[in-house]
Design a protein around this motif. Structure first.
Motif, PDB file in Angstrom:
ATOM      1  N   VAL A  51       7.585 -61.528  18.948  1.00  0.00           N
ATOM      2  CA  VAL A  51       7.361 -61.100  20.329  1.00  0.00           C
ATOM      3  C   VAL A  51       7.427 -62.288  21.286  1.00  0.00           C
ATOM      4  N   GLY A  52       7.163 -63.484  20.769  1.00  0.00           N
ATOM      5  CA  GLY A  52       7.261 -64.677  21.602  1.00  0.00           C
ATOM      6  C   GLY A  52       5.905 -65.203  22.030  1.00  0.00           C
ATOM      7  N   THR A  53       5.883 -66.449  22.487  1.00  0.00           N
ATOM      8  CA  THR A  53       4.641 -67.072  22.927  1.00  0.00           C
ATOM      9  C   THR A  53       4.216 -66.576  24.305  1.00  0.00           C
ATOM     10  N   ARG A  54       5.137 -66.049  25.073  1.00  0.00           N
ATOM     11  CA  ARG A  54       4.828 -65.441  26.374  1.00  0.00           C
ATOM     12  C   ARG A  54       5.441 -64.038  26.393  1.00  0.00           C
ATOM     13  N   PRO A  55       4.781 -63.092  25.733  1.00  0.00           N
ATOM     14  CA  PRO A  55       5.368 -61.758  25.552  1.00  0.00           C
ATOM     15  C   PRO A  55       5.658 -61.057  26.883  1.00  0.00           C
ATOM     16  N   ARG A  56       6.786 -60.354  26.899  1.00  0.00           N
ATOM     17  CA  ARG A  56       7.168 -59.554  28.069  1.00  0.00           C
ATOM     18  C   ARG A  56       7.079 -58.075  27.678  1.00  0.00           C
ATOM     19  N   TYR A  57       6.082 -57.419  28.216  1.00  0.00           N
ATOM     20  CA  TYR A  57       5.851 -56.006  27.911  1.00  0.00           C
ATOM     21  C   TYR A  57       6.911 -55.147  28.575  1.00  0.00           C
ATOM     22  N   TYR A  58       7.472 -54.201  27.808  1.00  0.00           N
ATOM     23  CA  TYR A  58       8.544 -53.344  28.296  1.00  0.00           C
ATOM     24  C   TYR A  58       8.055 -51.924  28.573  1.00  0.00           C
ATOM     25  N   GLY A  59       7.094 -51.444  27.789  1.00  0.00           N
ATOM     26  CA  GLY A  59       6.560 -50.091  27.988  1.00  0.00           C
ATOM     27  C   GLY A  59       6.104 -49.487  26.674  1.00  0.00           C
ATOM     28  N   TRP A  60       5.615 -48.261  26.745  1.00  0.00           N
ATOM     29  CA  TRP A  60       5.140 -47.568  25.551  1.00  0.00           C
ATOM     30  C   TRP A  60       5.891 -46.253  25.368  1.00  0.00           C
ATOM     31  N   THR A  61       5.868 -45.766  24.143  1.00  0.00           N
ATOM     32  CA  THR A  61       6.463 -44.468  23.854  1.00  0.00           C
ATOM     33  C   THR A  61       5.690 -43.836  22.694  1.00  0.00           C
ATOM     34  N   LEU A  62       5.973 -42.585  22.418  1.00  0.00           N
ATOM     35  CA  LEU A  62       5.379 -41.875  21.291  1.00  0.00           C
ATOM     36  C   LEU A  62       6.470 -41.540  20.292  1.00  0.00           C
ATOM     37  N   LEU A  63       6.275 -41.910  19.046  1.00  0.00           N
ATOM     38  CA  LEU A  63       7.215 -41.569  17.991  1.00  0.00           C
ATOM     39  C   LEU A  63       6.794 -40.246  17.371  1.00  0.00           C
ATOM     40  N   ASN A  64       7.758 -39.372  17.156  1.00  0.00           N
ATOM     41  CA  ASN A  64       7.459 -38.000  16.696  1.00  0.00           C
ATOM     42  C   ASN A  64       6.443 -37.319  17.618  1.00  0.00           C
ATOM     43  N   ASP A  65       6.467 -37.742  18.891  1.00  0.00           N
ATOM     44  CA  ASP A  65       5.617 -37.157  19.936  1.00  0.00           C
ATOM     45  C   ASP A  65       4.128 -37.363  19.725  1.00  0.00           C
ATOM     46  N   LYS A  66       3.729 -38.292  18.836  1.00  0.00           N
ATOM     47  CA  LYS A  66       2.290 -38.470  18.627  1.00  0.00           C
ATOM     48  C   LYS A  66       1.860 -39.858  18.159  1.00  0.00           C
ATOM     49  N   HIS A  67       2.782 -40.700  17.720  1.00  0.00           N
ATOM     50  CA  HIS A  67       2.393 -41.989  17.171  1.00  0.00           C
ATOM     51  C   HIS A  67       2.665 -43.104  18.187  1.00  0.00           C
ATOM     52  N   TYR A  68       1.696 -43.986  18.351  1.00  0.00           N
ATOM     53  CA  TYR A  68       1.757 -45.011  19.378  1.00  0.00           C
ATOM     54  C   TYR A  68       2.786 -46.081  19.045  1.00  0.00           C
ATOM     55  N   ALA A  69       3.558 -46.458  20.051  1.00  0.00           N
ATOM     56  CA  ALA A  69       4.548 -47.521  19.886  1.00  0.00           C
ATOM     57  C   ALA A  69       4.651 -48.299  21.195  1.00  0.00           C
ATOM     58  N   ALA A 133      13.783 -47.195  23.740  1.00  0.00           N
ATOM     59  CA  ALA A 133      13.600 -48.213  24.771  1.00  0.00           C
ATOM     60  C   ALA A 133      13.584 -47.589  26.161  1.00  0.00           C
ATOM     61  N   ALA A 134      14.464 -46.614  26.400  1.00  0.00           N
ATOM     62  CA  ALA A 134      14.491 -45.942  27.702  1.00  0.00           C
ATOM     63  C   ALA A 134      13.203 -45.180  27.954  1.00  0.00           C
ATOM     64  N   SER A 135      12.689 -44.530  26.907  1.00  0.00           N
ATOM     65  CA  SER A 135      11.430 -43.814  27.035  1.00  0.00           C
ATOM     66  C   SER A 135      10.293 -44.775  27.339  1.00  0.00           C
ATOM     67  N   ALA A 136      10.285 -45.921  26.673  1.00  0.00           N
ATOM     68  CA  ALA A 136       9.231 -46.907  26.891  1.00  0.00           C
ATOM     69  C   ALA A 136       9.270 -47.434  28.324  1.00  0.00           C
ATOM     70  N   ALA A 140       6.259 -47.257  31.358  1.00  0.00           N
ATOM     71  CA  ALA A 140       5.612 -48.570  31.483  1.00  0.00           C
ATOM     72  C   ALA A 140       4.412 -48.563  32.426  1.00  0.00           C
ATOM     73  N   SER A 141       4.497 -47.844  33.525  1.00  0.00           N
ATOM     74  CA  SER A 141       3.416 -47.860  34.516  1.00  0.00           C
ATOM     75  C   SER A 141       2.435 -46.710  34.339  1.00  0.00           C
ATOM     76  N   LYS A 142       2.635 -45.881  33.314  1.00  0.00           N
ATOM     77  CA  LYS A 142       1.769 -44.727  33.101  1.00  0.00           C
ATOM     78  C   LYS A 142       0.603 -45.092  32.176  1.00  0.00           C
TER      79      LYS A 142
END
Length: 288
Positions: A51-69, A133-136, A140-142
């Motif tokens: 992820v790097g020493t200065r991580p850049r957050y892109y957003g979150w999504t749900l895998l199979n509509d229920k698992h955190y990613a 990635a598009a979903s994440a 991102a702001s939600k």
């Protein structure tokens, strides 16, 4: 590892692990006896690597509509860190061959489907940016998708049967006049945490209201202690009235600042179980 991932996703720049080496508190260090690197050390090292020493957050999504990613722009490209809902291991189709890394060992394998468990995995696409990635990015702001969205709520509450933006540890439930209530008698302290989307770091006037009742004839009560702009503060002793009726207690706080230093925001502290013989029907926190 989840704490670090969630912290990065929420903009935390530095997270302190207590402690790097084992100290007088016990075996809690990243490095144990004889310079042994614990799994937590290896997991953090692999997060930094991918992820790097200065991580850049892109957003979150749900895998199979229920698992955190949670998705990050890493030094070598897109990185997703994911795990399954508690007690719900599941297989997720990735749509293409991707590198899946076990943070605790660094072992990598290329797969098109991955078995998610409660232990986080690092997932890296081989070439093209995947659909998640598009979903994440769109999310991102939600608020994160658990426990409801309380960002616009004027109050949050807790009963023995439901958490509505106010959370507490697992408690014994007893029936009082036929209705469930939290039994405070088994612990000297009842600790509460408000949803971070409701109130976090911001200082504003709030009211805390509690419906309480003695379990018997013995005296009971507690100090209300809360996180403030100047540290943890306490409001003097609050005796639970005698009798078999529910009583409503209320406190207005003008300097509360909930940061969760010890994992909670305010407590009902009875000093010992000698004085915690009471039940709680509800607790409510209201913005004023």
């Amino acid at each position: 590892m989840k704490v670090y991932v969630l912290g990065i996703a929420q903009g935390v720049q530095r997270t302190h692990w207590f402690e790097p080496l084992d100290g007088d508190s016990g075996p809690y260090g990243l490095i144990g006896p004889n310079a042994t690197k614990r799994p937590s050390y290896l997991a953090l090292a692999n997060i930094i690597k991918h992820v790097g020493t200065r991580p850049r957050y892109y957003g979150w999504t749900l895998l199979n509509d229920k698992h955190y990613a949670f998705v990050f722009a890493g030094p070598q490209g897109m990185v997703m860190i994911a795990w399954a809902q508690p007690g719900s291991p599941d297989t997720v189709q990735l749509g293409a061959a991707m590198n899946v890394i076990d943070p605790q060992t660094g072992a990598s394998r290329s797969v098109e489907a991955v078995q998610l468990t409660n232990s986080p995995l690092i997932i890296k696409p081989s070439q093209d940016v995947p659909a998640w990635a598009a979903s994440a990015w769109a999310n991102a702001s939600k608020p994160f998708p658990w426990g409801g969205d309380y960002s616009d709520a004027t109050s949050v509450s807790l009963t023995a049967s439901a958490d509505r933006g106010l959370h507490a540890g697992v408690a014994s439930v007893r029936l009082v006049a036929g209705e469930p209530a939290r039994d405070a008698s088994l612990s000297a302290v009842q600790a509460f945490t408000v949803d971070p989307n409701f109130l976090s770091y911001t200082t504003r006037p709030i009211r805390i209201t509690a419906e309480v009742r003695r379990n018997g004839s013995a005296g009971a009560g507690f100090n209300l202690k809360y996180e403030s702009t100047t540290g943890t503060k306490g409001i003097g002793w609050n005796a639970v009235p005698a009798g078999d009726a529910w009583s409503t207690m209320s406190w207005v706080l003008n300097d509360a600042q909930f940061v969760g230093k010890w994992g909670y925001h305010f407590t009902f502290d009875s000093d010992s179980t000698q004085y915690s013989g009471y039940s709680i029907r509800s607790v409510t926190v209201t913005k004023l």
